[in-house]
Design an enzyme around this catalytic site. Sequence first.
Site, PDB file in Angstrom:
ATOM      1  N   ASN A  29      15.914 -30.534  10.889  1.00 13.62           N
ATOM      2  CA  ASN A  29      16.563 -29.186  11.219  1.00 13.62           C
ATOM      3  C   ASN A  29      15.614 -28.149  11.753  1.00 13.62           C
ATOM      4  OD1 ASN A  29      18.991 -30.252  11.078  1.00 13.62           O
ATOM      5  ND2 ASN A  29      19.610 -29.698   9.015  1.00 13.62           N
ATOM      6  N   ALA A  49      13.474 -28.272  13.974  1.00 12.75           N
ATOM      7  CA  ALA A  49      13.288 -28.367  15.302  1.00 12.75           C
ATOM      8  C   ALA A  49      14.678 -27.352  16.095  1.00 12.75           C
ATOM      9  CB  ALA A  49      13.403 -29.666  16.052  1.00 12.75           C
ATOM     10  N   LYS A  50      15.840 -27.208  15.383  1.00 11.18           N
ATOM     11  CA  LYS A  50      16.568 -26.460  15.572  1.00 11.18           C
ATOM     12  C   LYS A  50      16.543 -25.088  15.342  1.00 11.18           C
ATOM     13  CE  LYS A  50      19.821 -30.657  15.336  1.00 11.18           C
ATOM     14  NZ  LYS A  50      21.001 -30.826  14.826  1.00 11.18           N
ATOM     15  N   CYS A  87      23.108 -27.137   1.581  1.00  8.21           N
ATOM     16  CA  CYS A  87      22.917 -28.268   2.417  1.00  8.21           C
ATOM     17  C   CYS A  87      22.503 -27.728   4.042  1.00  8.21           C
ATOM     18  CB  CYS A  87      24.272 -28.927   2.588  1.00  8.21           C
ATOM     19  SG  CYS A  87      25.750 -28.294   2.907  1.00  8.21           S
ATOM     20  N   SER A  88      23.575 -27.870   4.813  1.00  7.93           N
ATOM     21  CA  SER A  88      23.130 -27.323   6.231  1.00  7.93           C
ATOM     22  C   SER A  88      23.779 -25.926   6.324  1.00  7.93           C
ATOM     23  CB  SER A  88      23.615 -28.218   7.277  1.00  7.93           C
ATOM     24  OG  SER A  88      22.791 -29.318   7.184  1.00  7.93           O
ATOM     25  N   ASP A  89      25.023 -25.836   6.376  1.00 10.56           N
ATOM     26  CA  ASP A  89      25.799 -24.608   6.328  1.00 10.56           C
ATOM     27  C   ASP A  89      26.337 -24.265   5.027  1.00 10.56           C
ATOM     28  OD1 ASP A  89      25.403 -24.157   9.105  1.00 10.56           O
ATOM     29  OD2 ASP A  89      26.779 -25.472   9.679  1.00 10.56           O
ATOM     30  N   GLY A  90      26.555 -25.050   4.147  1.00  3.49           N
ATOM     31  CA  GLY A  90      26.995 -24.742   2.693  1.00  3.49           C
ATOM     32  C   GLY A  90      28.366 -24.745   2.420  1.00  3.49           C
ATOM     33  N   ASP A 112      30.177 -28.087   2.847  1.00  6.10           N
ATOM     34  CA  ASP A 112      30.694 -29.469   2.672  1.00  6.10           C
ATOM     35  C   ASP A 112      29.987 -29.994   1.396  1.00  6.10           C
ATOM     36  OD1 ASP A 112      32.372 -29.645   5.052  1.00  6.10           O
ATOM     37  OD2 ASP A 112      30.316 -29.805   6.149  1.00  6.10           O
TER      38      ASP A 112
END
Length: 899
Positions: A262, A264-265, A365-368, A370
């Site tokens: 992530n 890279a994003k 996690c990523s966006d928090g 899920d």
Amino acid sequence: MDAIRVSKVERVACTKSGTTRLGTIHLTAHHLIFRYDGEAEKEMWVPYPIISLVSCLPQTLQGQCPVNFHTRTFETFSLSFFKDSDATDVFESVKELTVATSVTQLYAFFYHPNPPLSASNGWSLYSPRDEFGRMGVGSRSKAWRFTDVNKDYSFCATYPARLVVPTRISDTTLQYASKYRSKCRIPVLSYLHWANYGSITRSSQPMVGITQNRSIQDEKLIEAVFQSHASPETRASNALVYGATTTNLIIDARPTANAMANTAKGAGTENMDHYKDSKKVYLGIDHIHTMRESLGKVVEALREADTLLASINSDLPDQVAGLAVLDRGALRRSGWLRHIAAILEGTVLITRNVHVNSSHVLIHCSDGWDRTSQLSALSQLCLDPFYRTIHGFEILIEKDWLSYGHKFLDRSGHLSSDKFFLSSNDLVNSSSGAEAFLASVQNRFASQQHIKETSPVFHQFLEAVRQVQRQFPDRFEFNERFLHQLYYHLYSCQFGTFLYNCERDRRVSDGNGPPPCDRSVSVWDFLNSPPEMALNRNPTYDPSLDDPVSRAPGADMGVLFPNPKDVRFWYELYGRTDEEMNGRPFVAQSRVAGIEVVGPIEDAEEDSADLSRVDTPSTIPLPPSPSSKSTPLVPLAQSLRSLGLRPESRGTSPSPRAASRELSSTLDPLARPTPTRADSSSLFSTSPSDISLRAGRMPSPSPQIPATRARTKPPEFLPSSGVKSIWGKLSSNASAALSVVQDTYTSVAKDLRGGSEGEKTAELRSRDALSAWGEELPSSSTASSTSRGLGSLSLPTANPWAPSSPRTQPLALEENPWGSARLPTRPADPEPYPSLSPLPLDPTVAHPVPRSASSLSSISLTTAPSTTTPNSNGVDVAPPRNVSPKASSTTDPLGVGLL
């Protein structure tokens, strides 16, 4: 109503669970209703959002037009029409009614309970100020405060209006820190532990990027979270718990590779050089796409079972009910239980760190919204008995799922898609099979952006709760039916609770009337009605077990630590039986002299389900079996005899007859299949009560060791060295037995031909010292000969007796199904060699005849059948003659070495 082409069709055959009955189908604005003829069965009501897949099949040879339905509740039924027009009308009508373009078209905005529900406070059930006040925010702890920085949802659109943050962090600092977190989801309080002020906070991933960005405000915010044990006013009142080890954790729920990718994003994970007094842990929980595919494999296995059952019943004159055709191997290969076990492992880690270590945990996690919601809610369920009540569990879902912005609309796929409706018209009109295939691919995978957002995240949470509930059946006020009802109404769209992605969407009007919370009924009003409460209560619930001051044996202060390995399929949810999905329970089959015989668990390598159900003797710590395939088991003495070993101290190797006589008196030939996986390090245990599976050594039998030993297959890779063991190289146990015999004879030949003293073994020293085969000799060396596999054999050279280079790695004993051959007896022996195997001898290798010491030098073996004579035991033995090294190289086609 314009979408309904036909509202009623009679004489329709409904096939469900292998049973076919006639009835009438009714299509309403929000339900498909099937009424059985004769009122033998209850009406089947199917809300359109629950339908997941519809297939309109071509006309059968019997003239029927089937339409197959698959639902999100894992049910499959088929409606067979006698007219093709009726089948087409029903298919198109259901498609138009299921695929919605707006949330307001769903059933929740048209549902009005009649009579009205007794409870009506579902939308106001959760109050952030009341719930965090119950935890102690503002009363027991002054380290946390409420902030209205997001009161109009302008700070973060996916966060609730009321947030709890550290007291010493200002709103200005929060504004700067929000720029460093994905979607502005900064670390905020989710739970404050009642026992030690430990906390659970949640956020999204940091925007680190490839340039390794950092935010001083974010670092100060997390530092204040991890130091919140001490309140600003006084540091003494909130002192750390005595004896606790502070281990503040940043939990990254993603796999390490995903977190690094992530960057890279523009996102990534925390650089721990900037976050002091804390550690970071990656849990390795896969993303939503992997979870969707995993559940899809489970669904596919269930559908194949239903299809197979339907075909069996169609071919038989009498329908068979209750026939189990489900492929449990396919269920295990789906990896669904493995994902749930990973979530439970993270839950136990968080629970232990907060309760035992008296520390803090930040989850993201990523966006928090899920994996973060799963871990946060499950950890609180284990930490706080309040959340295990019906009222508390409802508040937990409102707080950690609804208010903190889990995307229920996208993840549940409420609006459906026309890609889930498959018609046979395109395939029939296609001119070739290739065109048919391409048309089906385009129909299934074109424009899948909306479908890619779906994932069974909340379903997975409910199933994880069911695992904890099954392990602690007396600690929950609600039963399995309560969880099942929540799952059903997640997809039924009858209530407005699970229709939107965040609190803002539910509370704020879109300009076309009142907000959704005022236009729909809450699911909590329905579940809290007296009829439902009576059905959802757990009769075995015992709240006294959660007493935090109890010091009774087994008391746990109300904090649960579930076993992540004890996971099983929630068979009630899938409409199957426990045996059909999880297999039969494995219990002790017999008890003889205190020893249990336990059946093997099949395919346990593919699944960690329910490993705790296998009973093992408490006096013998059993080593694991890393292979899922069961192997033939033979007596331990037989394998030792084939290697020329005895249970003595390290390095001693007396005669094979003495070793076999001693082992036969202490070890019983009865063996049992091994339990499945456990800690592989126990394979090489050196405790007195264990058998150490090392080459050349077996511990002496102890009085504490029972007469029956559990045999296990050694690992293919040795844990100590990482080198593949001999049994990973051999093709079968037969070749292993041949290798043992070959090695023994090669060593004998080397010694008899006068090898160097440094190469002589402790068992075979020299011809002068050998008085007779099997007599005790004084030991002079601590090294014993090791067996070699066929892969280590060398081609005949100038010295055919020279053994191969010794193996440098430790060898593990393997079961030898061929056993050892019965050796011929000498007239002077008081008793013959004990035979441990009734199998015949290997015809390709002749065996030595024990004779006097003077005749040992003339013993030779041959494979020529014309020169052998049978002895008293029926074994072909070559007559004594001298064989030169040159001649032996031509008469030894196997290269095993001749005496």
